[in-house]
Design a protein around this motif. Structure first.
Motif, PDB file in Angstrom:
ATOM      1  N   SER A  61       0.858  -1.187   0.000  1.00 18.75           N
ATOM      2  CA  SER A  61       0.000   0.000   0.000  1.00 18.75           C
ATOM      3  C   SER A  61       0.894   1.236   0.000  1.00 18.75           C
ATOM      4  CB  SER A  61      -0.916   0.016   1.225  1.00 18.75           C
ATOM      5  OG  SER A  61      -0.157   0.060   2.429  1.00 18.75           O
ATOM      6  N   THR A  62       0.503   2.239  -0.763  1.00 16.19           N
ATOM      7  CA  THR A  62       1.257   3.497  -0.810  1.00 16.19           C
ATOM      8  C   THR A  62       0.563   4.509   0.082  1.00 16.19           C
ATOM      9  OG1 THR A  62       2.062   3.056  -3.051  1.00 16.19           O
ATOM     10  CG2 THR A  62       2.117   5.336  -2.290  1.00 16.19           C
ATOM     11  N   VAL A  63       1.252   4.906   1.131  1.00 15.70           N
ATOM     12  CA  VAL A  63       0.695   5.831   2.119  1.00 15.70           C
ATOM     13  C   VAL A  63       0.777   7.273   1.634  1.00 15.70           C
ATOM     14  CG1 VAL A  63       0.921   6.669   4.499  1.00 15.70           C
ATOM     15  CG2 VAL A  63       1.318   4.241   3.984  1.00 15.70           C
ATOM     16  N   ARG A  64       1.918   7.617   1.062  1.00 15.95           N
ATOM     17  CA  ARG A  64       2.151   8.965   0.544  1.00 15.95           C
ATOM     18  C   ARG A  64       3.029   8.882  -0.688  1.00 15.95           C
ATOM     19  NH1 ARG A  64       1.931   9.797   5.799  1.00 15.95           N
ATOM     20  NH2 ARG A  64       4.082   9.198   6.249  1.00 15.95           N
ATOM     21  N   ASP A  65       2.910   9.877  -1.559  1.00 14.59           N
ATOM     22  CA  ASP A  65       3.823   9.962  -2.693  1.00 14.59           C
ATOM     23  C   ASP A  65       4.072  11.415  -3.025  1.00 14.59           C
ATOM     24  OD1 ASP A  65       2.286  10.443  -5.695  1.00 14.59           O
ATOM     25  OD2 ASP A  65       1.021  10.003  -3.973  1.00 14.59           O
ATOM     26  N   ARG A  66       5.183  11.645  -3.686  1.00 19.41           N
ATOM     27  CA  ARG A  66       5.540  13.002  -4.112  1.00 19.41           C
ATOM     28  C   ARG A  66       6.093  12.942  -5.521  1.00 19.41           C
ATOM     29  NH1 ARG A  66       7.707  17.707  -1.676  1.00 19.41           N
ATOM     30  NH2 ARG A  66       7.922  19.266  -3.341  1.00 19.41           N
ATOM     31  N   ALA A  67       5.501  13.699  -6.408  1.00 24.13           N
ATOM     32  CA  ALA A  67       5.990  13.846  -7.781  1.00 24.13           C
ATOM     33  C   ALA A  67       6.620  15.230  -7.894  1.00 24.13           C
ATOM     34  CB  ALA A  67       4.841  13.688  -8.771  1.00 24.13           C
ATOM     35  N   LEU A  68       7.904  15.303  -8.207  1.00 20.77           N
ATOM     36  CA  LEU A  68       8.618  16.583  -8.253  1.00 20.77           C
ATOM     37  C   LEU A  68       8.238  17.433  -9.461  1.00 20.77           C
ATOM     38  CD1 LEU A  68      12.188  15.408  -7.160  1.00 20.77           C
ATOM     39  CD2 LEU A  68      10.399  16.442  -5.728  1.00 20.77           C
ATOM     40  N   GLN A  69       7.630  16.798 -10.473  1.00 21.33           N
ATOM     41  CA  GLN A  69       7.126  17.506 -11.653  1.00 21.33           C
ATOM     42  C   GLN A  69       8.217  18.299 -12.371  1.00 21.33           C
ATOM     43  OE1 GLN A  69       3.267  19.416 -11.090  1.00 21.33           O
ATOM     44  NE2 GLN A  69       2.885  18.188  -9.254  1.00 21.33           N
ATOM     45  N   CYS A  70       9.322  17.620 -12.663  1.00 18.48           N
ATOM     46  CA  CYS A  70      10.405  18.266 -13.398  1.00 18.48           C
ATOM     47  C   CYS A  70       9.932  18.653 -14.799  1.00 18.48           C
ATOM     48  CB  CYS A  70      11.607  17.336 -13.478  1.00 18.48           C
ATOM     49  SG  CYS A  70      12.370  17.043 -11.855  1.00 18.48           S
ATOM     50  N   PRO A  71      10.271  19.851 -15.268  1.00 16.47           N
ATOM     51  CA  PRO A  71       9.684  20.376 -16.506  1.00 16.47           C
ATOM     52  C   PRO A  71      10.318  19.869 -17.799  1.00 16.47           C
ATOM     53  CG  PRO A  71      11.136  22.003 -15.542  1.00 16.47           C
ATOM     54  CD  PRO A  71      11.078  20.869 -14.571  1.00 16.47           C
TER      55      PRO A  71
END
Length: 250
Positions: A157-167
């Motif tokens: 299960s994934t509790v949290r995630d972060r996508a840095l959204q590099c351009p």
């Protein structure tokens, strides 16, 4: 008796990675034991300068479509094994998609391959007791959803995630460890068993090893996991310090 390559006398690895990627090749070289060589075949990748939530997958699919050309190129040096130095395409469509990608490369080359998605799962299994994840990527949220889907298929299960959204693709390699430290701290928590970083152009091999010490839990950099998996799949069990518990203990 068959002659062996004078430098790759244990194994020669063919590595496929995007032509925009400047991190995975030196990362793998840092973790290369004596007698193992890595031969990089660049997957032609236009350096998109306006990556967005809508365009990320389309751009990654271009890389995936060009992968077999890179496979055919690297096969001319007669490698013993293949390593995929690009992670996004190995998470598409969950476990079925990952298996489909592996099959396509192995059928083309006649060799086995280590890919980021399955390597991260194998690394988590090596640590043991991991069920709840936090995920860090340079991607956009639409691609993080694919990563979460894959790990869900594998029982996490994934509790949290972060996508840095590099351009743009090359911007991924410009993210500094100083920028990543607070992100790791935000992702951590008592409800997380391990943090997994994906995206092979994000420099995390050294930082993940350090973060394991101050977070007190597994922090898996995908380049470490993929290289470790390739070594172990070929019976190379050398232990190396400085790259986290995965390379030092398992």
């Amino acid at each position: 008796m068959a002659m062996r390559d004078v430098l790759g006398w244990r194994k020669k690895f063919g590595v496929m990675g995007p032509s925009t990627n400047t991190v995975v090749q030196p990362d793998f070289d840092m973790m290369r034991p004596p007698g193992v060589t890595a031969h990089y075949s660049r997957i032609f990748t236009p350096n998109a300068h306006a990556v967005s939530n809508e365009t990320f997958r389309a751009g990654a699919e271009v890389i995936g479509a060009n992968t077999l050309d890179a496979v055919r190129s690297v096969m001319t040096c007669e490698p013993d094994y293949l390593v995929m130095g690009m992670s996004a395409v190995t998470f598409f469509d969950g476990v079925k998609g990952a298996d489909r990608f592996v099959r396509s490369v192995e059928e083309e080359s006649g060799l086995r391959i280590s890919v980021g998605s399955h390597s991260c799962h194998a690394a988590l299994q090596a640590y043991g007791g991991v069920k709840r994840l936090a995920i860090l990527s340079p991607y956009w949220p639409s691609m993080n959803a694919e990563v979460i889907r894959y790990f869900g298929d594998m029982g996490y299960s994934t509790v949290r995630d972060r996508a840095l959204q590099c351009p743009r693709w090359t911007a991924i390699a410009e993210v500094t460890p100083a920028e990543l430290v607070p992100v790791l701290r935000e992702l951590d928590g008592d409800d997380v068993d391990a943090i997994v970083q994906v995206g092979t152009n994000l420099s995390m091999v050294r930082l993940a090893a350090a973060a394991e010490m101050w977070l007190g839990k597994p922090v898996i950099a995908i380049n470490t996991a993929t290289w470790w998996h390739a070594l172990r799949a070929n019976g190379i069990t050398d232990k190396m310090d400085g790259f986290g518990r995965l390379m030092a203990e398992f």
